[in-house]
Design a protein around this motif. Structure first.
Motif, PDB file in Angstrom:
ATOM      1  N   GLY A  19       1.133  -1.247  -0.027  1.00  0.00           N
ATOM      2  CA  GLY A  19       0.047   0.000   0.081  1.00  0.00           C
ATOM      3  C   GLY A  19       0.997   1.317   0.134  1.00  0.00           C
ATOM      4  N   ILE A  20       0.194   2.330  -0.394  1.00  0.00           N
ATOM      5  CA  ILE A  20       0.997   3.525  -0.467  1.00  0.00           C
ATOM      6  C   ILE A  20       0.265   4.790   0.530  1.00  0.00           C
ATOM      7  N   TRP A  21       1.003   5.535   1.235  1.00  0.00           N
ATOM      8  CA  TRP A  21       0.409   6.582   2.029  1.00  0.00           C
ATOM      9  C   TRP A  21       1.130   7.786   1.547  1.00  0.00           C
ATOM     10  N   LEU A  22       0.142   8.770   1.103  1.00  0.00           N
ATOM     11  CA  LEU A  22       0.429  10.398   0.582  1.00  0.00           C
ATOM     12  C   LEU A  22      -0.048  11.287   1.790  1.00  0.00           C
ATOM     13  N   ASP A  23       1.032  12.015   2.386  1.00  0.00           N
ATOM     14  CA  ASP A  23       0.460  12.760   3.085  1.00  0.00           C
ATOM     15  C   ASP A  23      -0.310  14.026   2.541  1.00  0.00           C
ATOM     16  N   CYS A  76      -7.779   9.977   6.053  1.00  0.00           N
ATOM     17  CA  CYS A  76      -7.527  10.329   7.238  1.00  0.00           C
ATOM     18  C   CYS A  76      -8.893  11.255   7.768  1.00  0.00           C
ATOM     19  N   PRO A  77      -9.712  11.045   8.918  1.00  0.00           N
ATOM     20  CA  PRO A  77     -10.584  12.126   9.255  1.00  0.00           C
ATOM     21  C   PRO A  77     -10.215  13.283   9.535  1.00  0.00           C
ATOM     22  N   ILE A  78      -8.991  13.471   9.951  1.00  0.00           N
ATOM     23  CA  ILE A  78      -8.426  14.885  10.262  1.00  0.00           C
ATOM     24  C   ILE A  78      -7.692  15.443   9.291  1.00  0.00           C
ATOM     25  N   GLY A  79      -7.618  14.758   8.079  1.00  0.00           N
ATOM     26  CA  GLY A  79      -7.085  15.324   6.879  1.00  0.00           C
ATOM     27  C   GLY A  79      -5.419  15.127   6.800  1.00  0.00           C
ATOM     28  N   GLY A  81      -3.922  12.400   5.415  1.00  0.00           N
ATOM     29  CA  GLY A  81      -3.560  11.978   4.054  1.00  0.00           C
ATOM     30  C   GLY A  81      -4.274  10.965   3.588  1.00  0.00           C
ATOM     31  N   LEU A  82      -3.898  10.132   2.450  1.00  0.00           N
ATOM     32  CA  LEU A  82      -4.787   9.155   1.766  1.00  0.00           C
ATOM     33  C   LEU A  82      -3.983   7.847   1.774  1.00  0.00           C
ATOM     34  N   TRP A  83      -4.580   6.821   1.829  1.00  0.00           N
ATOM     35  CA  TRP A  83      -3.865   5.545   1.811  1.00  0.00           C
ATOM     36  C   TRP A  83      -4.521   4.752   0.536  1.00  0.00           C
ATOM     37  N   PHE A  84      -3.710   4.364  -0.248  1.00  0.00           N
ATOM     38  CA  PHE A  84      -3.969   3.670  -1.322  1.00  0.00           C
ATOM     39  C   PHE A  84      -3.676   2.152  -1.306  1.00  0.00           C
ATOM     40  N   ASP A  85      -4.373   1.238  -1.520  1.00  0.00           N
ATOM     41  CA  ASP A  85      -4.147  -0.067  -1.291  1.00  0.00           C
ATOM     42  C   ASP A  85      -3.366  -0.657  -2.593  1.00  0.00           C
ATOM     43  N   ARG A  86      -2.574  -1.429  -2.703  1.00  0.00           N
ATOM     44  CA  ARG A  86      -1.697  -2.149  -3.760  1.00  0.00           C
ATOM     45  C   ARG A  86      -2.319  -1.844  -5.034  1.00  0.00           C
TER      46      ARG A  86
END
Length: 115
Positions: A19-23, A76-79, A81-86
């Motif tokens: 997975g990939i996390w983008l702030d 994220c509910p606070i903002g 970032g975003l999580w992208f599954d594989r």
């Protein structure tokens, strides 16, 4: 998670699930601020995800995505970032117009082949 550098910011990737996390704001930078207006429907109905934000540990929400092959991503509910599954980020990028699509795909392939 491992941090990989792209355009002066870190793209975080989980070695186990890929997975990939983008702030917050990094997706816009990655797409050269050419993100289609309704790519993400973060203002839609709130549905809780099973995943937790890697920054604040709060349960994440899901956001509808304006493509047909990826239906939703975790936010994220606070903002934070975003999580992208594989494969989700690449699928979303492939739905974009040229030349943004080719540039971003090449950059992602370059950093993930190093990592």
């Amino acid at each position: 998670m491992v941090a990989l550098e792209l355009r002066g910011f870190e793209v975080d990737s989980c070695l186990d699930c890929r997975g990939i996390w983008l702030d917050s704001g990094e997706l816009e930078v990655l797409l050269d601020n050419k993100m289609p207006e309704r790519l993400l429907n973060i203002d839609g109905p709130t549905i809780r995800s099973r995943r937790r934000c890697p920054v604040c540990s709060k349960k994440m929400n899901t956001a509808k995505v304006g493509t047909t092959k990826v239906s939703e991503i975790d936010t994220c509910p606070i903002g934070h970032g975003l999580w992208f599954d594989r494969g989700e980020l690449e699928t979303i990028v492939l739905s974009l117009d040229e030349p943004v699509r080719s540039t971003v795909i090449e950059e992602l392939q370059a950093i993930f082949s190093r990592g």
